[in-house]
Design an enzyme around this catalytic site. Structure first.
Site, PDB file in Angstrom:
ATOM      1  N   SER A 137      -4.715  50.330  -5.498  1.00 26.17           N
ATOM      2  CA  SER A 137      -5.087  49.134  -4.741  1.00 26.17           C
ATOM      3  C   SER A 137      -3.866  48.277  -4.410  1.00 26.17           C
ATOM      4  CB  SER A 137      -6.054  48.324  -5.599  1.00 26.17           C
ATOM      5  OG  SER A 137      -6.202  47.037  -5.075  1.00 26.17           O
ATOM      6  N   TYR A 160      -7.720  43.762 -13.154  1.00 26.23           N
ATOM      7  CA  TYR A 160      -8.068  44.916 -12.318  1.00 26.23           C
ATOM      8  C   TYR A 160      -6.793  45.626 -11.845  1.00 26.23           C
ATOM      9  CZ  TYR A 160      -9.383  47.289  -7.958  1.00 26.23           C
ATOM     10  OH  TYR A 160      -9.522  48.205  -6.947  1.00 26.23           O
ATOM     11  N   LYS A 164      -5.162  49.499 -12.604  1.00 23.26           N
ATOM     12  CA  LYS A 164      -4.806  50.466 -11.540  1.00 23.26           C
ATOM     13  C   LYS A 164      -3.334  50.881 -11.694  1.00 23.26           C
ATOM     14  CE  LYS A 164      -8.569  51.037  -9.268  1.00 23.26           C
ATOM     15  NZ  LYS A 164      -9.189  52.328  -9.073  1.00 23.26           N
TER      16      LYS A 164
HETATM   17  P1  NAD Z   1     -17.833  51.331  -5.489  1.00 19.68           P
HETATM   18  O1  NAD Z   1     -18.181  50.454  -6.638  1.00 19.68           O
HETATM   19  O2  NAD Z   1     -18.664  51.208  -4.274  1.00 19.68           O
HETATM   20  O3  NAD Z   1     -17.821  52.867  -5.936  1.00 19.68           O
HETATM   21  C1  NAD Z   1     -17.430  53.271  -7.216  1.00 19.68           C
HETATM   22  C2  NAD Z   1     -18.400  54.361  -7.666  1.00 19.68           C
HETATM   23  O4  NAD Z   1     -18.000  54.802  -8.966  1.00 19.68           O
HETATM   24  C3  NAD Z   1     -19.835  53.851  -7.781  1.00 19.68           C
HETATM   25  O5  NAD Z   1     -20.704  54.739  -7.115  1.00 19.68           O
HETATM   26  C4  NAD Z   1     -20.104  53.829  -9.277  1.00 19.68           C
HETATM   27  O6  NAD Z   1     -21.453  54.100  -9.595  1.00 19.68           O
HETATM   28  C5  NAD Z   1     -19.158  54.913  -9.780  1.00 19.68           C
HETATM   29  N1  NAD Z   1     -18.716  54.721 -11.150  1.00 19.68           N
HETATM   30  C6  NAD Z   1     -18.247  53.584 -11.726  1.00 19.68           C
HETATM   31  N2  NAD Z   1     -17.904  53.817 -12.999  1.00 19.68           N
HETATM   32  C7  NAD Z   1     -18.147  55.131 -13.233  1.00 19.68           C
HETATM   33  C8  NAD Z   1     -17.992  55.968 -14.365  1.00 19.68           C
HETATM   34  N3  NAD Z   1     -17.524  55.487 -15.517  1.00 19.68           N
HETATM   35  N4  NAD Z   1     -18.302  57.281 -14.260  1.00 19.68           N
HETATM   36  C9  NAD Z   1     -18.782  57.783 -13.087  1.00 19.68           C
HETATM   37  N5  NAD Z   1     -18.970  57.015 -11.987  1.00 19.68           N
HETATM   38  C10 NAD Z   1     -18.649  55.710 -12.055  1.00 19.68           C
HETATM   39  O7  NAD Z   1     -16.302  51.062  -5.157  1.00 19.68           O
HETATM   40  P2  NAD Z   1     -15.485  51.527  -3.876  1.00 19.68           P
HETATM   41  O8  NAD Z   1     -15.277  50.341  -3.017  1.00 19.68           O
HETATM   42  O9  NAD Z   1     -16.076  52.741  -3.299  1.00 19.68           O
HETATM   43  O10 NAD Z   1     -14.075  51.847  -4.550  1.00 19.68           O
HETATM   44  C11 NAD Z   1     -13.766  53.141  -5.018  1.00 19.68           C
HETATM   45  C12 NAD Z   1     -12.456  53.092  -5.773  1.00 19.68           C
HETATM   46  O11 NAD Z   1     -11.440  52.581  -4.924  1.00 19.68           O
HETATM   47  C13 NAD Z   1     -12.523  52.174  -6.994  1.00 19.68           C
HETATM   48  O12 NAD Z   1     -11.834  52.808  -8.046  1.00 19.68           O
HETATM   49  C14 NAD Z   1     -11.789  50.937  -6.552  1.00 19.68           C
HETATM   50  O13 NAD Z   1     -11.103  50.312  -7.610  1.00 19.68           O
HETATM   51  C15 NAD Z   1     -10.792  51.494  -5.542  1.00 19.68           C
HETATM   52  N6  NAD Z   1     -10.434  50.499  -4.537  1.00 19.68           N
HETATM   53  C16 NAD Z   1     -11.424  49.906  -3.799  1.00 19.68           C
HETATM   54  C17 NAD Z   1     -11.094  48.922  -2.866  1.00 19.68           C
HETATM   55  C18 NAD Z   1     -12.161  48.214  -2.089  1.00 19.68           C
HETATM   56  O14 NAD Z   1     -11.893  47.118  -1.579  1.00 19.68           O
HETATM   57  N7  NAD Z   1     -13.360  48.774  -1.922  1.00 19.68           N
HETATM   58  C19 NAD Z   1      -9.742  48.563  -2.686  1.00 19.68           C
HETATM   59  C20 NAD Z   1      -8.762  49.205  -3.443  1.00 19.68           C
HETATM   60  C21 NAD Z   1      -9.122  50.173  -4.375  1.00 19.68           C
END
Ligand code: NAD
Ligand code: UDP
Length: 315
Positions: A137, A160, A164
């Site tokens: 991120s 957070y 990461k």
């Molecule tokens: P999201 O919450 O929509 O998706 C994450 C998924 O992981 C969910 O479906 C959740 O049920 C699943 N999950 C969580 N913990 C789990 C576990 N212990 N075991 C199995 N499944 C698990 O988030 P997103 O927006 O799709 O983000 C995906 C990744 O990208 C995350 O790791 C997040 O930190 C990273 N990220 C997201 C953003 C953003 O703005 N959306 C920005 C930078 C990084």
């Protein structure tokens, strides 16, 4: 064609990436614990998959499970072998992503984001799978008012971001320990927004959403009375924070580029910013949203949110 495991594949980024890769004929395995998703998303992905022209309809296999449980992860790799589709590349998205929640619930973030990733890497090793795309991120850059490139100073100011960065470092150490083996890309996403063109897959946070765009949508749908803008005293032209918002379909395409990149080399470790290079403030985003949707968005200003920064924009 490669076999891809997507952890957290039912989430916002996962579901959109999944359908994009299915369109491109990859075989996809998903593991998700439903912590921030639901069966409904799985049904929607299956429905969209059926509309695609590809002939192989056994190209999507779902496992309910938690990445903190090594046996569950082992079973996924074992099953893939059994069906003669050993996993070539893992896209690791499972994790928690709320800056404010990460400040309130620090250990949970370390447990899921860090321990879950460590487990995954160990099980990949056990199964001779060494190609990984990790969901990092922009948050890892911390307070930095310049345009960010991959070698900008890295100093996360919230829990957070720290989790990461710790995973990035773990991956780098893995690579250094055996540079001929591991093939890793850290994708540092900026601010993904929007949804699939079908309208079926968006940012459906199941717990209280914290990100700006889903909250804006809730206000537009009258599910919330107003948007709270966190702070009006930031060091930016209109005093509200600036972010680099990128469409989710471009994020999905970014994963295909990353897969192609991994496939072209035997090993390596690289971090790549995934943004547009264009900054938009909260007030500007509200104005654009109002114009596009022809809908007034009520807002109030409140206190700054813990762990927030003024500006994240990639070069
Ligand atoms: P999201 O919450 O929509 O998706 C994450 C998924 O992981 C969910 O479906 C959740 O049920 C699943 N999950 C969580 N913990 C789990 C576990 N212990 N075991 C199995 N499944 C698990 O988030 P997103 O927006 O799709 O983000 C995906 C990744 O990208 C995350 O790791 C997040 O930190 C990273 N990220 C997201 C953003 C953003 O703005 N959306 C920005 C930078 C990084
Ligand atoms: N934001 C806001 N109100 C909200 C949610 C977010 O003012 O209800 C602001 C937040 O302070 C940040 C920007 O919108 O400046 C983007 O926040 P988001 O949580 O979407 O992404 P991140 O903080 O991870 O960049």
């Amino acid at each position: 064609m490669k076999n891809i495991l997507i952890t957290g594949g039912l989430g916002f980024i996962g579901s959109n990436t999944c359908i994009y890769l299915l369109e491109k004929n990859f075989k996809i395995f998903i593991i998700d614990s439903f912590l921030n998703s639901s069966e409904d998303i799985l049904k929607k992905i299956k429905y969209l998959n059926l509309q695609l022209n590809n002939t192989n309809k056994n190209n999507l296999i779902f496992f309910e499970g938690d990445i903190r449980d090594k046996d569950t992860l082992r079973n996924v790799f074992k099953y893939a072998l059994k069906v003669d589709a050993p996993i070539d590349i893992v896209i690791h998205l499972a994790g928690l992503k709320s800056v404010s929640e990460s400040e309130r619930n620090k250990m949970l973030y370390w447990d899921i984001n860090y321990k879950g990733s460590k487990n995954l890497i160990e099980i990949m090793e056990e199964n001779n799978c060494f190609s990984l795309i990790f969901s990092s991120s922009a948050t890892i850059y911390g307070v930095n008012n310049t345009i960010l490139c991959e070698d900008s100073i890295i100093k996360p100011i919230n829990n957070y971001g720290k989790t990461k960065l710790a995973v990035e470092k773990l991956l780098e150490e893995k690579y250094i320990s055996n540079p001929k083996l591991w093939n890793i890309i850290n994708l540092r996403y900026f601010n993904p927004i929007g949804g699939h063109s079908s309208g079926l897959l968006g940012e459906d946070s199941y717990k209280n959403p914290n990100n700006l765009f889903p909250v804006l949508c809730m206000v537009a749908n009258n599910d919330r009375k107003y948007l709270e803008i966190y702070g009006q005293d930031w060091e930016t032209p209109d005093r509200t924070p600036i972010r680099d918002y990128i469409h989710i379909e471009d994020i999905a395409k970014g994963h295909l580029c990353a897969i192609n990149y991994l496939s072209q080399r035997l090993s390596g470790f690289i971090s790549i910013n995934l943004g547009t290079g264009k900054g938009t403030s909260v007030l500007e985003l509200i104005k654009i949203f109002e114009k596009v949707n022809n809908k007034k968005i009520d807002f109030i200003f409140s206190q700054r949110r813990n762990g927030d920064v003024a500006k994240y924009v990639t070069s």
